[in-house]
Motif scaffolding. Structure first.
Motif, PDB file in Angstrom:
ATOM      1  N   ILE A 115      13.997  16.485   0.495  1.00  0.00           N
ATOM      2  CA  ILE A 115      13.124  15.618   1.304  1.00  0.00           C
ATOM      3  C   ILE A 115      13.885  15.128   2.540  1.00  0.00           C
ATOM      4  N   CYS A 116      15.163  14.786   2.355  1.00  0.00           N
ATOM      5  CA  CYS A 116      15.975  14.365   3.516  1.00  0.00           C
ATOM      6  C   CYS A 116      15.994  15.474   4.568  1.00  0.00           C
ATOM      7  N   ARG A 117      16.110  16.710   4.090  1.00  0.00           N
ATOM      8  CA  ARG A 117      16.156  17.851   5.033  1.00  0.00           C
ATOM      9  C   ARG A 117      14.819  17.995   5.751  1.00  0.00           C
ATOM     10  N   LEU A 118      13.740  17.993   4.950  1.00  0.00           N
ATOM     11  CA  LEU A 118      12.424  18.242   5.549  1.00  0.00           C
ATOM     12  C   LEU A 118      11.996  17.106   6.470  1.00  0.00           C
ATOM     13  N   MET A 119      12.391  15.888   6.150  1.00  0.00           N
ATOM     14  CA  MET A 119      11.986  14.732   6.980  1.00  0.00           C
ATOM     15  C   MET A 119      13.032  14.407   8.048  1.00  0.00           C
ATOM     16  N   VAL A 120      14.048  15.261   8.132  1.00  0.00           N
ATOM     17  CA  VAL A 120      15.133  15.099   9.113  1.00  0.00           C
ATOM     18  C   VAL A 120      15.692  13.662   9.071  1.00  0.00           C
ATOM     19  N   LEU A 121      16.010  13.203   7.868  1.00  0.00           N
ATOM     20  CA  LEU A 121      16.533  11.828   7.731  1.00  0.00           C
ATOM     21  C   LEU A 121      18.004  11.743   8.134  1.00  0.00           C
ATOM     22  N   ARG A 122      18.727  12.834   8.086  1.00  0.00           N
ATOM     23  CA  ARG A 122      20.145  12.899   8.474  1.00  0.00           C
ATOM     24  C   ARG A 122      20.949  11.702   7.957  1.00  0.00           C
ATOM     25  N   PRO A 123      20.971  11.491   6.640  1.00  0.00           N
ATOM     26  CA  PRO A 123      21.642  10.284   6.128  1.00  0.00           C
ATOM     27  C   PRO A 123      23.144  10.285   6.387  1.00  0.00           C
ATOM     28  N   ASP A 124      23.675   9.125   6.748  1.00  0.00           N
ATOM     29  CA  ASP A 124      25.131   8.963   6.754  1.00  0.00           C
ATOM     30  C   ASP A 124      25.607   8.883   5.313  1.00  0.00           C
ATOM     31  N   VAL A 125      24.843   8.151   4.508  1.00  0.00           N
ATOM     32  CA  VAL A 125      25.250   7.927   3.118  1.00  0.00           C
ATOM     33  C   VAL A 125      24.077   8.175   2.194  1.00  0.00           C
ATOM     34  N   LEU A 126      24.335   8.907   1.126  1.00  0.00           N
ATOM     35  CA  LEU A 126      23.347   9.041   0.062  1.00  0.00           C
ATOM     36  C   LEU A 126      23.899   8.298  -1.152  1.00  0.00           C
ATOM     37  N   HIS A 127      23.247   7.221  -1.494  1.00  0.00           N
ATOM     38  CA  HIS A 127      23.748   6.329  -2.543  1.00  0.00           C
ATOM     39  C   HIS A 127      22.942   6.577  -3.818  1.00  0.00           C
ATOM     40  N   CYS A 128      23.618   7.113  -4.843  1.00  0.00           N
ATOM     41  CA  CYS A 128      22.952   7.518  -6.084  1.00  0.00           C
ATOM     42  C   CYS A 128      23.219   6.497  -7.180  1.00  0.00           C
ATOM     43  N   ASN A 129      22.291   6.380  -8.102  1.00  0.00           N
ATOM     44  CA  ASN A 129      22.390   5.367  -9.150  1.00  0.00           C
ATOM     45  C   ASN A 129      22.086   5.977 -10.508  1.00  0.00           C
ATOM     46  N   ASP A 130      23.079   5.942 -11.383  1.00  0.00           N
ATOM     47  CA  ASP A 130      22.929   6.381 -12.776  1.00  0.00           C
ATOM     48  C   ASP A 130      22.649   7.884 -12.909  1.00  0.00           C
ATOM     49  N   ASN A 159      27.651  18.716  -2.133  1.00  0.00           N
ATOM     50  CA  ASN A 159      28.918  19.440  -1.982  1.00  0.00           C
ATOM     51  C   ASN A 159      28.768  20.949  -2.102  1.00  0.00           C
ATOM     52  N   SER A 160      27.585  21.419  -2.473  1.00  0.00           N
ATOM     53  CA  SER A 160      27.429  22.868  -2.641  1.00  0.00           C
ATOM     54  C   SER A 160      26.308  23.376  -1.743  1.00  0.00           C
ATOM     55  N   ARG A 161      25.084  23.443  -2.290  1.00  0.00           N
ATOM     56  CA  ARG A 161      23.962  24.032  -1.545  1.00  0.00           C
ATOM     57  C   ARG A 161      23.734  23.406  -0.171  1.00  0.00           C
ATOM     58  N   TYR A 162      23.915  22.083  -0.096  1.00  0.00           N
ATOM     59  CA  TYR A 162      23.555  21.399   1.153  1.00  0.00           C
ATOM     60  C   TYR A 162      24.746  21.224   2.089  1.00  0.00           C
ATOM     61  N   ALA A 163      25.934  21.665   1.661  1.00  0.00           N
ATOM     62  CA  ALA A 163      27.140  21.409   2.462  1.00  0.00           C
ATOM     63  C   ALA A 163      27.039  22.021   3.852  1.00  0.00           C
ATOM     64  N   GLN A 164      26.398  23.173   3.947  1.00  0.00           N
ATOM     65  CA  GLN A 164      26.349  23.861   5.245  1.00  0.00           C
ATOM     66  C   GLN A 164      25.023  23.661   5.967  1.00  0.00           C
ATOM     67  N   ILE A 165      24.169  22.810   5.412  1.00  0.00           N
ATOM     68  CA  ILE A 165      22.826  22.703   5.993  1.00  0.00           C
ATOM     69  C   ILE A 165      22.796  21.639   7.083  1.00  0.00           C
ATOM     70  N   ALA A 183       0.845  -1.201   0.000  1.00  0.00           N
ATOM     71  CA  ALA A 183       0.000   0.000   0.000  1.00  0.00           C
ATOM     72  C   ALA A 183       0.880   1.251   0.000  1.00  0.00           C
ATOM     73  N   VAL A 184       0.450   2.237  -0.777  1.00  0.00           N
ATOM     74  CA  VAL A 184       1.180   3.507  -0.846  1.00  0.00           C
ATOM     75  C   VAL A 184       0.338   4.569  -0.129  1.00  0.00           C
ATOM     76  N   HIS A 185       0.972   5.295   0.808  1.00  0.00           N
ATOM     77  CA  HIS A 185       0.240   6.295   1.599  1.00  0.00           C
ATOM     78  C   HIS A 185       0.804   7.679   1.321  1.00  0.00           C
ATOM     79  N   ASP A 186      -0.038   8.672   1.581  1.00  0.00           N
ATOM     80  CA  ASP A 186       0.392  10.063   1.450  1.00  0.00           C
ATOM     81  C   ASP A 186       1.064  10.488   2.756  1.00  0.00           C
ATOM     82  N   THR A 187       2.256  11.079   2.680  1.00  0.00           N
ATOM     83  CA  THR A 187       2.879  11.565   3.924  1.00  0.00           C
ATOM     84  C   THR A 187       2.315  12.932   4.312  1.00  0.00           C
ATOM     85  N   GLY A 188       1.654  13.603   3.382  1.00  0.00           N
ATOM     86  CA  GLY A 188       1.169  14.957   3.642  1.00  0.00           C
ATOM     87  C   GLY A 188       2.257  16.004   3.409  1.00  0.00           C
ATOM     88  N   LEU A 189       3.470  15.552   3.134  1.00  0.00           N
ATOM     89  CA  LEU A 189       4.578  16.487   2.958  1.00  0.00           C
ATOM     90  C   LEU A 189       4.584  17.052   1.535  1.00  0.00           C
TER      91      LEU A 189
END
Ligand code: ADP
Ligand code: GLC
Length: 508
Positions: free
Chosen positions: A136-151, A162-168, A64-70
């Motif tokens: 979304i990570c910022r708004l949901m306060v996920l505080r990731p250790d690692v962000l793993h990107c694909n393709d 490395n730029s906009r989010y470096a100081q956030i 099931a897929v739910h709305d987070t309201g975010l």
């Protein structure tokens, strides 16, 4: 659970498709199965994918897929674009899936394009998705250790970190890892699309985001990510050469010490011939003959091929694109048909290959079947019902079907490239070779090379003892994600160490 005791990490994986929600190719299998494997190791895993809503709406068996309201808003070159976030639990896992909903971008008939090619606004769609991920990570306060990107669809993310989010707050320690699933798809766009990236024009240079006069989103990820991986050790070497690097080999050689090749695993719960609900008869390594014979008979009937247990049935399930070696198959088709084999094709892709296969099937209805379309159940039934499986690829970063086919007792004929070279052991005709062989591997991308491998396979087919051994060797191989997941975790730790030392240097 992992064999290695590890400190749980907060991992966010970003990909443009993932099973069981959306799939056009192997990326989806890998993004889904890796998410599950990492969560099974005890890590806190969140998978973020676009929500191509219409493509999941009538799909059976989805969670099931739910709305987070975010809701969140991204400034796309002066235009405020709002997205929403849905969530689901990954099946049989503690992992969470976040689905990025933006109807104008993602409510389409396909994820990437239609018969006319890629959608004209793909750079905008996936810049939006990439920019949504850290937001979304910022708004949901996920505080990731690692962000793993694909393709390339997620290649912008390491640059944003490395730029906009470096100081956030929340990103102080976040490391990025970029995985290359296929160098042939780079997300190269008109340079003015820099305006969609949220990055400063100063980064439009050959060391960062520009390649050969275009904005290149894969290159962006490769330039900025802390660690790089690709999906097999052999492909990791190939892409550092001019032949395999698709124009980015210079950058990859420069970053070679950060690059690791990790062979994909497969989801052994989904791809298990003993329990696969899509098969007419289950089978396992110890009793494969009866079950596989029933699967073959069912497949021949389903596809309208002659019912003939002793005719070698050769399968292929593939995107129908140049990469997959279809010109070799076209060139060898009449010779193959003279050898009295049956051919079962399932695929979609380039119109010329679709019509080539359709035409072959029309001319030889009892011997050749070509189903043009995407059909999960037929894919499983071909893996199970065929005797041999073709993957004569020009290049193959990893390839999953050769692993599925070995697990399903179907002998692969593959070219010695990328992950195919790393996952199929060639039978050289000797008793010693038979101990470990699982298939037939040829080196030269030529009709002669391919035909020789097919001849070798057909002659092994004549010898029941040899065949039985090849089948059992393949079925006993361990393709589970466990080992690969441990390797990814090791890479995550290397990336984290890099971030820590960078921070320490900056403090000095
Ligand atoms: P690639 O990602 O380059 O297409 P892979 O071998 O890594 O190649 O993965 C392809 C995946 O997509 C496999 O799971 C395969 O079964 C599946 N697949 C490809 N074409 C089809 C199709 N027409 N119908 C069903 N499944 C398909
Ligand atoms: C790509 C590659 C394929 C690989 C898959 C998953 O689509 O073409 O070889 O198996 O990604 O990593």
């Amino acid at each position: 659970m992992s064999s290695v005791a590890v400190k749980p990490l907060r991992i966010v994986l970003a990909a443009s498709e993932a099973v069981p929600f959306f799939k056009t190719g192997g990326l989806a299998d890998v993004a889904g199965a890796l998410t599950k494997a990492l969560a099974d190791c005890g890590h806190e895993v969140t998978l973020i994918i676009p929500d191509y809503t219409p493509l999941r709406q009538n799909k059976a068996g989805l969670p099931a897929v739910h709305d987070t309201g975010l809701q969140f808003t991204i400034d796309m070159n002066g235009r405020s674009v709002t997205g929403e976030v849905n969530w689901a639990r990954y099946p049989q896992s503690t992992a969470t899936v976040l689905l990025v909903r933006q109807a104008a971008y993602f409510d389409r008939g396909q994820p990437y394009g239609d018969a006319g090619g890629g959608y004209a606004d793909n750079s905008e769609r996936f810049c939006f998705f990439s920019r949504a991920v850290p937001e979304i990570c910022r708004l949901m306060v996920l505080r990731p250790d690692v962000l793993h990107c694909n393709d390339w669809q997620t290649g912008l993310i390491p640059a944003l970190l490395n730029s906009r989010y470096a100081q956030i707050a929340g990103f102080e320690q976040t490391a990025s890892v970029m995985t290359i699933h296929n160098m042939a798809y780079q997300g190269a766009f008109w340079k003015m699309d820099m305006l969609l990236t949220g990055m400063h024009w100063g980064f439009y240079n050959p060391s960062h985001m520009e390649a050969w006069g275009s904005l290149n989103l894969l290159k962006t990820g490769l330039a900025f990510a802390d660690q790089l991986t690709t999906v097999s050790p052999t492909y990791a070497r190939e892409i550092c050469t001019p032949e395999g690097g698709c124009g980015l080999d210079g950058l990859l050689r420069w970053r070679q010490s950060a690059l690791t090749g990790i062979l994909n695993g497969i989801d052994i719960d989904v791809w298990n011939p003993a329990t696969d609900p899509l098969l007419p008869a289950p089978f396992s390594a110890d009793n494969w003959q009866t079950g596989k014979a029933r699967c073959k008979a069912h497949l021949q009937q389903r596809l309208g091929l002659a019912s003939s247990p002793r005719t070698p049935l050769i399968g292929m399930v593939s995107r129908l694109v140049d990469q997959k070696g279809l010109d070799l198959i076209a060139g060898c088709a009449s010779a193959l048909l003279h050898r009295r084999v049956q051919l079962a094709f399932l695929g979609t892709g380039d119109a010329r290959y679709e019509s080539l296969l359709r035409d072959l099937a029309k001319r030889h209805p009892e011997q050749v079947s070509a189903v043009i379309g995407f059909d999960e159940s037929l894919a499983h039934q071909i893996e199970a019902g065929a005797d041999l499986f073709l993957m004569p690829s020009q290049f193959e970063p990893c390839g999953l079907n050769q692993m599925y086919s070995q697990r399903y007792g179907t002998i692969p004929i593959v070219r010695q490239v990328g992950g195919l070279a790393d996952s199929v052991s060639h039978y050289d005709g000797t008793p010693a070779g038979l101990e470990t062989a699982t298939g037939f591997v040829f080196a030269d991308y030529s009709m002669a090379g391919f035909s020789t491998a097919v001849e070798q396979a057909l002659s092994a087919w004549q010898d029941a003892a040899v065949w039985n051994r090849l089948v059992r060797n393949g079925m006993h191989r361990d393709w589970s994600w466990q080992q690969s997941a441990d390797r990814y975790v090791a890479v995550y730790h290397e990336a984290l160490a890099k971030v820590a030392s960078r921070k320490a240097e900056n403090r000095l």
